[in-house]
Design an enzyme around this catalytic site. Sequence first.
Site, mmCIF file in Angstrom:
data_model
loop_
_atom_site.group_PDB
_atom_site.id
_atom_site.type_symbol
_atom_site.label_atom_id
_atom_site.label_comp_id
_atom_site.label_asym_id
_atom_site.label_seq_id
_atom_site.Cartn_x
_atom_site.Cartn_y
_atom_site.Cartn_z
ATOM 1 N N ASP A 474 -47.402 -9.360 -92.025
ATOM 2 C CA ASP A 474 -48.677 -9.148 -91.337
ATOM 3 C C ASP A 474 -48.976 -10.283 -90.375
ATOM 4 O O ASP A 474 -49.513 -10.076 -89.292
ATOM 5 C CB ASP A 474 -49.804 -9.006 -92.361
ATOM 6 C CG ASP A 474 -49.900 -10.218 -93.284
ATOM 7 O OD1 ASP A 474 -48.860 -10.801 -93.611
ATOM 8 O OD2 ASP A 474 -51.030 -10.571 -93.682
ATOM 9 N N ARG A 478 -50.841 -18.024 -92.151
ATOM 10 C CA ARG A 478 -51.714 -18.353 -93.273
ATOM 11 C C ARG A 478 -51.005 -18.103 -94.609
ATOM 12 O O ARG A 478 -49.808 -17.816 -94.659
ATOM 13 C CB ARG A 478 -53.013 -17.544 -93.177
ATOM 14 C CG ARG A 478 -52.861 -16.050 -93.380
ATOM 15 C CD ARG A 478 -54.169 -15.346 -93.093
ATOM 16 N NE ARG A 478 -54.078 -13.897 -93.305
ATOM 17 C CZ ARG A 478 -54.737 -13.014 -92.581
ATOM 18 N NH1 ARG A 478 -55.509 -13.401 -91.586
ATOM 19 N NH2 ARG A 478 -54.626 -11.713 -92.853
ATOM 20 N N ASP A 479 -51.765 -18.192 -95.677
ATOM 21 C CA ASP A 479 -51.199 -18.034 -97.020
ATOM 22 C C ASP A 479 -51.077 -16.549 -97.360
ATOM 23 O O ASP A 479 -51.684 -16.054 -98.299
ATOM 24 C CB ASP A 479 -52.056 -18.768 -98.044
ATOM 25 C CG ASP A 479 -53.509 -18.306 -98.042
ATOM 26 O OD1 ASP A 479 -53.926 -17.660 -97.057
ATOM 27 O OD2 ASP A 479 -54.221 -18.584 -99.028
ATOM 28 N N GLU A 480 -50.234 -15.848 -96.578
ATOM 29 C CA GLU A 480 -50.030 -14.421 -96.796
ATOM 30 C C GLU A 480 -48.583 -14.085 -96.412
ATOM 31 O O GLU A 480 -47.709 -14.063 -97.249
ATOM 32 C CB GLU A 480 -51.040 -13.609 -95.979
ATOM 33 C CG GLU A 480 -51.221 -12.186 -96.483
ATOM 34 C CD GLU A 480 -52.521 -11.567 -95.989
ATOM 35 O OE1 GLU A 480 -52.673 -10.351 -96.155
ATOM 36 O OE2 GLU A 480 -53.372 -12.301 -95.434
ATOM 37 N N ASP A 487 -49.506 -2.115 -91.779
ATOM 38 C CA ASP A 487 -49.191 -2.742 -90.502
ATOM 39 C C ASP A 487 -47.859 -2.242 -89.969
ATOM 40 O O ASP A 487 -47.719 -1.930 -88.776
ATOM 41 C CB ASP A 487 -49.128 -4.264 -90.665
ATOM 42 C CG ASP A 487 -50.407 -4.848 -91.243
ATOM 43 O OD1 ASP A 487 -50.832 -4.394 -92.317
ATOM 44 O OD2 ASP A 487 -50.971 -5.769 -90.629
ATOM 45 N N TRP A 539 -51.312 3.279 -95.648
ATOM 46 C CA TRP A 539 -50.408 2.190 -96.024
ATOM 47 C C TRP A 539 -49.182 2.786 -96.735
ATOM 48 O O TRP A 539 -48.060 2.602 -96.299
ATOM 49 C CB TRP A 539 -51.141 1.189 -96.920
ATOM 50 C CG TRP A 539 -51.837 0.099 -96.166
ATOM 51 C CD1 TRP A 539 -51.488 -1.219 -96.127
ATOM 52 C CD2 TRP A 539 -52.996 0.213 -95.322
ATOM 53 N NE1 TRP A 539 -52.351 -1.931 -95.323
ATOM 54 C CE2 TRP A 539 -53.290 -1.064 -94.812
ATOM 55 C CE3 TRP A 539 -53.810 1.283 -94.946
ATOM 56 C CZ2 TRP A 539 -54.352 -1.314 -93.944
ATOM 57 C CZ3 TRP A 539 -54.880 1.044 -94.081
ATOM 58 C CH2 TRP A 539 -55.140 -0.230 -93.591
ATOM 59 N N GLU A 751 -55.412 -10.057 -84.978
ATOM 60 C CA GLU A 751 -55.727 -9.210 -86.126
ATOM 61 C C GLU A 751 -57.023 -8.435 -85.908
ATOM 62 O O GLU A 751 -57.146 -7.275 -86.279
ATOM 63 C CB GLU A 751 -55.861 -10.074 -87.385
ATOM 64 C CG GLU A 751 -56.167 -9.304 -88.644
ATOM 65 C CD GLU A 751 -56.178 -10.207 -89.871
ATOM 66 O OE1 GLU A 751 -56.009 -9.683 -90.988
ATOM 67 O OE2 GLU A 751 -56.351 -11.442 -89.724
ATOM 68 N N HIS A 772 -50.801 -10.860 -85.109
ATOM 69 C CA HIS A 772 -50.911 -9.742 -86.053
ATOM 70 C C HIS A 772 -50.644 -8.475 -85.248
ATOM 71 O O HIS A 772 -51.517 -7.994 -84.550
ATOM 72 C CB HIS A 772 -52.342 -9.718 -86.612
ATOM 73 C CG HIS A 772 -52.437 -9.415 -88.056
ATOM 74 N ND1 HIS A 772 -52.494 -10.391 -89.023
ATOM 75 C CD2 HIS A 772 -52.502 -8.246 -88.723
ATOM 76 C CE1 HIS A 772 -52.613 -9.847 -90.213
ATOM 77 N NE2 HIS A 772 -52.613 -8.529 -90.062
#
Length: 898
Positions: A474, A478-480, A487, A539, A751, A772
């Site tokens: 995605d 960041r912490d992802e 997506d 999704w 995003e 994103h």
Amino acid sequence: MKRILLAFLMQMILIGSFAQIKVVSTLTDNQINPIGVGNRHPRFTWIMSANKRNTFQKAYQVQVFEGKSMVWNSGKTISDQSVFVQYNGSPLQSNKKYTWRVKVWEDDKNASEWSSLSKFQTALLDSSDWHAKWVSPGFMETKERPSPLFRKAFSSKKKIVQATAFITSHGMYEARINGERIGDAFLTPGWTSYNKRLQYQSYDVTNLLNNGNNAIGVILGSGWYRGIIGFSNNNNSYGTDISLLFQLNIQYSDGTEEIIASDDSWKSSTGAIQYSEIYNGETIDNRLEQKGWDNVGFNDSKWDKVIVQSFPMKNLVYTENELVKKQERLKPLKLIHTPKGETVIDFGQNLSGWVHMKVKGQKGDKVTISHAEVLDKFGNFYTENLREAKAQNNYVLNGEGIEEFEPHFTWQGFRYIKIEGYPGDIQLDNFEAHVLNSNMTKTGEFTSSNQLVNQLQHNILWGQKGNFIDVPTDCPQRDERLGWTGDAQVFSRTATFNLNVHNFFLKWLKDLEADQVDGKVPFVIPNILGPGATNSSGWSDVATIIPWNLYLAYGDKKVLADQYNSIVNYVESIGKVAQNDLWNSGWHFGDWLFFRPADDNDGQSAVTDKGLIATSFYAHSTQLLINAATILDKKEDVIKYTSLLNKIKNAFLKEYVTPNGRLLSSTQTAYVLALNFDLLPEQFRQATADRLVDNIKSYGNHLTTGFLGTPYLCNVLTRFGYSNMAYTLLLQPTYPSWLYPVKMGATTIWERWDGQKTDSTFQSVGMNSFNHYSYGAIGDWMYRKMVGIDTYEDGVGYKHSKIQPHIGGDFTNASASLATYYGDISNSWKIDGKQLKMEVNIPVNTSANIFIPSYHVEQITENGQSLNDVKGLKIIDSKEGYIQVQVGSGNYHFIINQ
């Protein structure tokens, strides 16, 4: 007389040779000269050229060799197939080098020369081929989990003719032989559903070995396997160990073979990398470097033994996708001293990768590099949107001259870096940004007369590059950084235009199926969020949408066959929870990040009923299942799921559509999904499209769609005769729109529509990525509708193309090209005074229907001739402002007089 005759014969020979069809490039399992082919019956593809129009392949002959021995000869095969021709000889053997060539016939008389020899090498095809054992470091780890080093010294006393290394790990690895790096890939072995599918890589290392003493060195990082990944600093997703599996197969000139494999004779220690996490970055202390540890002659007597592990081997799979490699290298744009006194470098482009730094200082000096996508409204370094991710690399100098640093087992998403602790003055030449992404071939080119739209295309491409790092993440900062399914599916068709994502998605879809539970699809693939995070509409429909898009884009019927059980199981999983054929239960993301004003007093928020969305996608996935079953000739399934689809559509009409054709949710997304998925009776469709346009106008010609409505919005408008409104949305410069971020200086897709507001403040720090790709799905419309390059379903993969540009907006020109498995297809249009000019290229062995914007045939010329006089061009009809013609391969130059 003899001279005249001889000249005539020479001229005929030259004409014949120039007219001859020619094979110009080849692929094996969609790759160029791959090492590590894990398929005993690989597929071959070849691209041809010719200097005349309407050239088609009538027959081919493929020959495959092991050394000088032919292992398969197809013979002259009457077929126009030039893509995915399957090897049909005896099953190939493990760890063997093969070559192949192809000859093609245009007709009975005109044949090509044999193509140049293409090569490939097989992987380890049987589990019994593995002799290596899993090994873990023998020392006690500290809480920082420093990267372990593994070492093995050995001697080769015979002449080496071939050596292949097969490597994987629990964690990430970098391997070396005699001090030289093995391969040029990073973040290996990549990310898969490790417990079920762990990739290994194959490397030709013949040139790295000595005839004599040799040394192997491997360093590991925690990576996705046991590092921090997901939310709440979650780690150890697949295990707590960090381990290596290494096998080196050496073939000698006398015909013998030796295997050097990881076992209890290997040794372990630690070195300079003292900490490494994907989210937080890496700490390298050069004072702790063990110089020469990966080379001959190093004294490892103080190293620890390794621990042999009994981990399973059945989950090992060969690598079929492109590995992550370095791409562009960017020089700094400028040095900035912020109002807060920070020292910042701007690279001018939001990217994924890392910074390579040169530095000279004293022993113990520490340099810290932090990463950010944007500066705040005051020009200061901004990292709040990274959440818990530190995204920070720390380098400690040993003081021995010029030192060079870059991380190994992490990456960052950034445009700016902040530098702390750098000794002396900062020289920009000492910093370079290295871009990382899966090494996919660039396939698409798009440009137009509008520079803002050109920048938008640039942002779409760089958003894809920045997030296609072994899995479709995605975001990269960041912490992802997870493989979010929503997506990926909304962007998948656009992705096929920019880069060749065929193998990239084939690999990821296998992990999707591996992580399905009772057919349900997790939110992220690979799934590290747990069994409860499954089946959210739009999704989870990735299970049906991406296989179908790959089939359309690449003509690969096998992807439908391979994923068919996954597709069926997914649709059935919805049926188990559907109530009266409506998917109106469970938790759903809905039309994620739709337009919603901050102070919504009059109901402007574009909220679409989640049940309407879910049932729409239930119908769409069922339709795609029917499509796949039809292609695969599964007649009973076609009947079964056609009946189901009719029930879903009837239920949708009763629940969400009034007798007059109005939808329960009067939003752009509701209209778009109902129209794009053909959920409405014919008599309601145009009126619904009209309501969609009225809705857009009510928002001042702005879109209000989120993740699920945006990909289809402009396509639906064009389909129902509103291309001008599609152009209005594309060119809308104010929020919410595609060009608003461009005008705010974006270099990737955001995003949120308003990640940075007009006053330069930011959206919520909890979720505000500036890289994103989802909203970049407009690229599909730009290629397929604006420029007009598309494929028919009766000739998928651009075997039969449709060229139909939709001209509008204030554009004076637009052009695009796409590298297909048949060759380059392209179209460009240009308004030149009172003339419209179109230049079209159709690859050899394909045909196309070209729609020329005009009402009158007599207004059109092709290369100076009237259409009726063009040989090989067939006029089909005149309809809806287009003259439709059918052509074969070649270059076509149309002039339309207005």
